[in-house]
Design an enzyme around this catalytic site. Structure first.
Site, mmCIF file in Angstrom:
data_model
loop_
_atom_site.group_PDB
_atom_site.id
_atom_site.type_symbol
_atom_site.label_atom_id
_atom_site.label_comp_id
_atom_site.label_asym_id
_atom_site.label_seq_id
_atom_site.Cartn_x
_atom_site.Cartn_y
_atom_site.Cartn_z
ATOM 1 N N GLU A 21 -26.845 10.618 -36.181
ATOM 2 C CA GLU A 21 -26.812 9.337 -35.482
ATOM 3 C C GLU A 21 -26.027 8.267 -36.235
ATOM 4 O OE1 GLU A 21 -30.552 7.122 -35.190
ATOM 5 O OE2 GLU A 21 -31.348 8.358 -36.831
ATOM 6 N N LYS A 79 -19.774 34.444 -48.814
ATOM 7 C CA LYS A 79 -19.931 33.211 -49.608
ATOM 8 C C LYS A 79 -21.009 32.323 -49.011
ATOM 9 C CE LYS A 79 -16.809 30.194 -49.077
ATOM 10 N NZ LYS A 79 -15.435 29.646 -49.016
ATOM 11 N N GLU A 109 -17.345 25.501 -54.262
ATOM 12 C CA GLU A 109 -18.446 26.246 -53.632
ATOM 13 C C GLU A 109 -19.075 27.233 -54.606
ATOM 14 O OE1 GLU A 109 -16.852 26.100 -49.006
ATOM 15 O OE2 GLU A 109 -16.203 27.708 -50.324
ATOM 16 N N HIS A 132 -32.510 10.147 -32.581
ATOM 17 C CA HIS A 132 -33.259 9.592 -33.703
ATOM 18 C C HIS A 132 -34.571 10.332 -33.909
ATOM 19 C CE1 HIS A 132 -34.560 6.535 -36.529
ATOM 20 N NE2 HIS A 132 -35.720 6.488 -35.900
ATOM 21 N N CYS A 184 -15.497 33.877 -46.498
ATOM 22 C CA CYS A 184 -16.408 32.844 -46.018
ATOM 23 C C CYS A 184 -17.784 33.360 -45.611
ATOM 24 C CB CYS A 184 -15.760 32.071 -44.862
ATOM 25 S SG CYS A 184 -14.842 33.061 -43.686
ATOM 26 N N CYS A 219 -12.219 36.932 -44.719
ATOM 27 C CA CYS A 219 -13.343 36.090 -44.319
ATOM 28 C C CYS A 219 -14.638 36.886 -44.206
ATOM 29 C CB CYS A 219 -13.030 35.385 -42.996
ATOM 30 S SG CYS A 219 -14.408 34.383 -42.392
ATOM 31 N N TYR A 231 -11.788 24.033 -52.643
ATOM 32 C CA TYR A 231 -13.097 24.273 -52.034
ATOM 33 C C TYR A 231 -13.739 25.566 -52.521
ATOM 34 C CZ TYR A 231 -10.910 27.521 -48.682
ATOM 35 O OH TYR A 231 -10.246 28.574 -48.104
#
Length: 455
Positions: free
Chosen positions: A443, A53, A184, A438, A50, A45, A180
């Protein structure tokens, strides 16, 4: 003072995230601990997964950001230019920093670090770079490695490991795979300006994710310029004066500068000597463990990708932590593998927690579905047509939210907070009772009121 029967109370093979967490925790509980790492402290990782990446994902998105800025009144003095060498150098400097932090963390905890490969001699003895070391308990945390197919010319291909260290940026890239990692990297190369093709053997990318997200990402990536070819695998790679000539199973061919395979990962157990210790593995090579990460050999445990439970860094950390609590603090703890949130750092990103719609129907027979299809506010003045999508899966008998899914800007950041609520048993009524922030994309999850008609 009585002599110790073994050199260490705990020896950890592999200094990735799971192994490091277990080692540090065990040492803090008073155990004499050592770690062996043949590459660099930090694991896949941090060193070649990760973290780097995600840095490349950030870099690849700036081209789109520069284009969008014009809609907000910004103008650049000239055409933006990109320097691959500078990016890789900056990435390497950050990885060096993190490697140093992980190393210091282990040293500060009193953990001995052996920069060498460790293999089993027996269930209590390891060969660590030619030195025999014994331990009462051994934890295997060696992670996984990329798969490569056996085909003519495979020696010309790379995996994600090598993609982080390319000396030159490839202007034409073929990424093989539909998971993935493949998605990616296709986004990274495309965003940085490469002519990018993604080839996948099945009909849709991102197997295991919600169908609505899979379909939407395919449309968006195609609109962004990625050539997605399904039902296609590489049959051979030939090196030529102008690059790599690739023959695909669908009868087509193409010429590229790099072929990257991201077709899954397998437990990194080859040569580890598990047979000498009597450790049982599955047909995939994954080490078989119980709920407390214990193997069939009483004093040997395993955590992380080598067990092939859920191949995510935070899961490995949880498993390593639970192991240390169980073994060295007397608190019998198992890592909870339910409702684990995940993200795909595609462009745009995907985030999810809980069941997909198909999984919910398979498990419950039926489910209520709420969706929101909207244009993120950022895309309005930018003139970008790209839309976002949010989805909630609800158990109609309990009103409990059993799945949340999103594709759009900041989806992973949004999903992290929602994952806590889902883990605690969030209901649709509680979502409805929550006041929205908002204007935001987040939301949308508390504003879904209309149940989608059954398909």
């Amino acid at each position: 003072m009585a002599e110790h029967a073994y050199d260490y109370d705990l020896f950890v093979i592999g200094a990735g995230s799971g192994g490091v967490r277990a080692a540090r925790m065990a040492a803090s509980f008073g155990a004499r601990v050592a770690v062996a790492e043949e590459y660099r402290v930090g694991g896949t990782c941090v060193i070649r997964g990760c973290v780097p990446k995600k840095l490349l994902v950030y870099a690849s998105h700036f081209g789109e950001d520069f284009a969008d800025a014009a809609g907000y009144g910004w103008s650049l003095p000239g055409a933006p230019s990109f320097d691959w060498g500078r990016l890789i150098a900056a990435k390497d400097a950050e990885i060096d920093r993190l490697n140093g932090l992980y190393t210091k963390g282990l040293e500060a905890a009193g953990v001995d670090i052996h920069q060498a490969r460790a293999t089993f001699v027996d269930n209590h003895t390891l060969d660590v770079g030619g030195r025999l070391i014994t331990a009462e308990t051994i934890l295997i945390a060696v992670g996984g490695r990329p798969n490569l197919p056996d085909l003519p010319g495979i020696e010309h291909a790379i995996t994600s490991n090598e993609a982080f260290h390319l000396s030159e940026f490839p202007n034409r890239v073929l990424v093989c795979g539909g998971g993935y990692i493949a998605v990616e990297f296709a986004g990274i190369f495309n965003g940085l300006g490469a002519q990018t093709t993604l080839a996948y053997r099945k009909d849709k990318i991102l197997r295991g994710f919600d169908e609505d997200l899979r379909d939407r990402l395919t449309r968006i990536m195609t609109a962004q310029g990625v050539d997605i070819r399904t039902h296609a695998v590489v049959e051979r790679i030939d090196k030529s004066a102008d690059g790599l000539d690739v023959t695909l199973s669908d009868g087509t061919s193409l010429q590229v500068d790099q072929v990257m395979f991201a077709i899954g990962r397998q437990p990194h157990v080859a040569g580890l000597g598990l047979d000498r210790a009597g450790v049982a593995t599955a047909e995939t090579g994954a080490i078989e463990v119980d709920d407390y990460s214990q193997t069939n050999v009483d004093n040997i445990y395993a955590v992380g990708d080598v067990t092939d439970r859920i191949q995510l860094t935070p899961v490995a950390i949880k498993e390593g932590h639970a192991f240390a609590l169980t073994k060295y603090k007397g608190e019998r703890t198992s890592a909870d593998h339910t409702h684990v949130a995940s993200a795909v750092f595609s462009q745009p990103p995907i985030a999810t927690v809980g069941l997909t719609e198909d999984e919910a129907i398979s498990k419950l027979g039926r489910c209520d579905v709420y969706t929101s299809d909207f244009k993120p506010m950022r895309n309005t003045l930018a003139g970008r047509d790209e839309r976002a999508f949010a989805k909630a899966i609800v158990d109609p008998d309990t009103d409990r939210v059993i799945g949340l899914h999103m594709i759009g800007p900041e989806a992973p950041e949004i999903m992290q907070g929602l994952a806590v609520a889902v883990k605690m048993g969030l209901t649709k009524a509680q979502l409805d009772a929550t006041v929205a922030i908002h204007p935001s994309s987040a939301e949308e999850f508390v504003l879904m009121r209309e149940k989608r008609p059954d398909r």
